[in-house]
Write an enzyme that holds these catalytic residues in place. Sequence first.
Site, PDB file in Angstrom:
ATOM      1  N   LYS A  22       0.838  -1.204   0.000  1.00  0.00           N
ATOM      2  CA  LYS A  22       0.000   0.000   0.000  1.00  0.00           C
ATOM      3  C   LYS A  22       0.872   1.253   0.000  1.00  0.00           C
ATOM      4  CE  LYS A  22      -1.798   1.742   3.984  1.00  0.00           C
ATOM      5  NZ  LYS A  22      -1.526   3.180   4.128  1.00  0.00           N
ATOM      6  N   ASN A  23       1.837   1.276   0.922  1.00  0.00           N
ATOM      7  CA  ASN A  23       2.605   2.510   1.091  1.00  0.00           C
ATOM      8  C   ASN A  23       3.577   2.771  -0.064  1.00  0.00           C
ATOM      9  OD1 ASN A  23       1.239   2.989   3.402  1.00  0.00           O
ATOM     10  ND2 ASN A  23       2.941   2.576   4.807  1.00  0.00           N
ATOM     11  N   CYS A 117      -4.493  12.883  13.044  1.00  0.00           N
ATOM     12  CA  CYS A 117      -5.247  11.640  12.917  1.00  0.00           C
ATOM     13  C   CYS A 117      -5.139  10.866  14.217  1.00  0.00           C
ATOM     14  CB  CYS A 117      -4.760  10.823  11.737  1.00  0.00           C
ATOM     15  SG  CYS A 117      -3.197  10.039  12.009  1.00  0.00           S
ATOM     16  N   ARG A 122       0.866  14.660  13.177  1.00  0.00           N
ATOM     17  CA  ARG A 122       1.364  14.450  11.822  1.00  0.00           C
ATOM     18  C   ARG A 122       1.446  15.738  10.992  1.00  0.00           C
ATOM     19  NH1 ARG A 122      -0.903   8.736   9.754  1.00  0.00           N
ATOM     20  NH2 ARG A 122       1.058   8.753   8.627  1.00  0.00           N
ATOM     21  N   ASP A 306       4.675   0.623  12.129  1.00  0.00           N
ATOM     22  CA  ASP A 306       3.457  -0.009  11.595  1.00  0.00           C
ATOM     23  C   ASP A 306       3.312  -1.472  12.037  1.00  0.00           C
ATOM     24  OD1 ASP A 306       2.744   2.323  10.394  1.00  0.00           O
ATOM     25  OD2 ASP A 306       3.182   1.701   8.344  1.00  0.00           O
ATOM     26  N   ARG A 398      -8.711  -0.204   4.720  1.00  0.00           N
ATOM     27  CA  ARG A 398      -7.842   0.807   4.102  1.00  0.00           C
ATOM     28  C   ARG A 398      -6.509   0.188   3.692  1.00  0.00           C
ATOM     29  NH1 ARG A 398      -6.039   4.718   7.882  1.00  0.00           N
ATOM     30  NH2 ARG A 398      -4.576   4.878   6.184  1.00  0.00           N
TER      31      ARG A 398
HETATM   32  C1  UD1 Z   1       4.482   6.842   6.424  1.00  0.00           C
HETATM   33  C2  UD1 Z   1       3.588   5.644   6.257  1.00  0.00           C
HETATM   34  C3  UD1 Z   1       3.053   5.189   7.601  1.00  0.00           C
HETATM   35  C4  UD1 Z   1       4.199   4.952   8.590  1.00  0.00           C
HETATM   36  C5  UD1 Z   1       5.106   6.180   8.653  1.00  0.00           C
HETATM   37  C6  UD1 Z   1       6.347   5.945   9.496  1.00  0.00           C
HETATM   38  C7  UD1 Z   1       2.668   5.984   4.046  1.00  0.00           C
HETATM   39  C8  UD1 Z   1       1.477   6.289   3.212  1.00  0.00           C
HETATM   40  N1  UD1 Z   1       2.489   5.992   5.382  1.00  0.00           N
HETATM   41  O1  UD1 Z   1       3.677   7.905   6.938  1.00  0.00           O
HETATM   42  O2  UD1 Z   1       2.315   3.980   7.418  1.00  0.00           O
HETATM   43  O3  UD1 Z   1       3.676   4.709   9.875  1.00  0.00           O
HETATM   44  O4  UD1 Z   1       5.546   6.536   7.325  1.00  0.00           O
HETATM   45  O5  UD1 Z   1       7.050   4.855   9.040  1.00  0.00           O
HETATM   46  O6  UD1 Z   1       3.734   5.695   3.530  1.00  0.00           O
HETATM   47  N2  UD1 Z   1       6.813  14.597  10.738  1.00  0.00           N
HETATM   48  C9  UD1 Z   1       6.990  15.926  11.060  1.00  0.00           C
HETATM   49  N3  UD1 Z   1       6.932  16.843  10.047  1.00  0.00           N
HETATM   50  C10 UD1 Z   1       6.708  16.503   8.755  1.00  0.00           C
HETATM   51  C11 UD1 Z   1       6.544  15.132   8.437  1.00  0.00           C
HETATM   52  C12 UD1 Z   1       6.598  14.207   9.455  1.00  0.00           C
HETATM   53  O7  UD1 Z   1       7.191  16.275  12.209  1.00  0.00           O
HETATM   54  O8  UD1 Z   1       6.669  17.380   7.884  1.00  0.00           O
HETATM   55  C13 UD1 Z   1       6.851  13.585  11.813  1.00  0.00           C
HETATM   56  C14 UD1 Z   1       5.538  12.813  11.962  1.00  0.00           C
HETATM   57  O9  UD1 Z   1       4.591  13.504  12.747  1.00  0.00           O
HETATM   58  C15 UD1 Z   1       6.008  11.530  12.594  1.00  0.00           C
HETATM   59  C16 UD1 Z   1       7.385  11.309  11.968  1.00  0.00           C
HETATM   60  O10 UD1 Z   1       7.785  12.580  11.458  1.00  0.00           O
HETATM   61  O11 UD1 Z   1       6.159  11.714  13.978  1.00  0.00           O
HETATM   62  C17 UD1 Z   1       7.406  10.300  10.824  1.00  0.00           C
HETATM   63  O12 UD1 Z   1       6.393  10.622   9.903  1.00  0.00           O
HETATM   64  P1  UD1 Z   1       6.493  10.255   8.362  1.00  0.00           P
HETATM   65  O13 UD1 Z   1       7.656   9.366   8.129  1.00  0.00           O
HETATM   66  O14 UD1 Z   1       6.416  11.519   7.575  1.00  0.00           O
HETATM   67  O15 UD1 Z   1       5.149   9.427   8.150  1.00  0.00           O
HETATM   68  P2  UD1 Z   1       4.217   9.406   6.885  1.00  0.00           P
HETATM   69  O16 UD1 Z   1       4.987   9.612   5.643  1.00  0.00           O
HETATM   70  O17 UD1 Z   1       3.034  10.279   7.142  1.00  0.00           O
END
Ligand code: UD1
Length: 424
Positions: A22-23, A117, A122, A306, A398
Amino acid sequence: MDKFVIEGGERLRGTVKISGSKNAALPILAATVLAKGLYTIGNVPRLKDVHTMSRLLNVLGAIIEWTDKDTLRIDTRNVENYVAPYDVVKEMRASILVLGALVGGIQRATVSYPGGCAIGERPINLHLQGLSSLGCEVTIKEGYVDVIAKRLRGARILFDKVTVGGTENILMAAVRAQGETIIENAAREPEVVDLARMLKKMGARIEGEGTEVIKIKGVDALTPCNFDVIPDRIETGTFLIACGITRGNIAIEGCEPLHVQALKEKLKETGMEIMEDGNTLKAAMTRKRPLAVDVTTNPYPGFPTDMQAQIMAFMCIARGLSAITETIFENRMMHVAELRRMGADIRVVGNTAIVRGSKMLSGAKVMATDLRASASLILAGLTAFGTTEVSRIYHIDRGYEAIEEKLKGLGAKIVRRKDEDMAS
Ligand code: UD1
């Protein structure tokens, strides 16, 4: 709304086939707006999130159809719209991945600002800072992020936190920037590597994907391509634990064992036997109860956040005390309260859950709160004595393709029912 009704106690046996990731699929689908044309994307899982991303691409002007069980044909020749509306983005946070793709493809993006969420706030500050560094004008107005990229130019971008989505968005924008972009502290997740692999197939010049430093040399144009998505490592991991928690003996086909290394090592410490045979993992659990292990989530190649909820379900029946520490998301322990309803002994101190394993969980009515939490409740139901009803399983739809069919194929007693409790 649907629920799962599970009769616990069956030992899983047989073979299960893993679906596409999915990701990985979500950013890959988004990347089709980078170059107008026809794409064939294979090994795509049929999931609610994939459907939502398809709907979003539709809104942008793409035409998408399933041409096979797991193959999507995507026509992005008429993508002109750059607005990702609130009603689609609110369904799925990963909609934010069209931001980088639109910037790289048509130099303009207006995307509804994603809210928090169930698992945390996030924020997307790192995505936006990265795009600003590439020369984009970024403004936030009326709940939307508006990005104009008159001239994208390469830059050095140092993420102060590892971000999967942020790395993917910057990759998709930087492939079309003038000059070189260097992403430092980049995410190393296999899904990021898969996106880079697709972008390279489209003509992008990228080096270092899978390491902390990714170098991108911008190109003037990209061309559409055909591409197959990698297997889902979280689905793979969930079936490994399903095997362990039911003292089963199963073969997991069509997976990538390399991508589940950290989990595999932990599961071996619990007493599970896991063997690799090409793209198949053979797993068995002969011990009555697993040995307790400590787990700390970390960016890849560390233990994946995850899989945190699922290993917690496993530790609920372990021999001993297990400390499970969540370092990625600030609120990812919602499954604890539900597991407790099944008799689990879990104490949460800060971001660590201390799990004291017990001989047996007991079936109960529980509620899924997010995608991976729902998987943990199903796992708990598979081992529990009696009947477990997991409600709000739209979360699981999902991200897990036909999970009940796959579990049934392994001998589990699980059925999907209409949830009358929820309807009334
Ligand atoms: C992706 C995955 C999700 C997984 C996560 C971490 C997808 C669609 N989803 O989510 O399943 O749990 O990686 O492996 O691929 N953060 C910030 N600022 C930002 C972006 C992120 O502070 O601009 C923080 C987030 O709040 C979180 C951490 O960084 O605490 C990691 O988030 P991130 O790796 O960005 O997760 P996603 O890409 O949303």
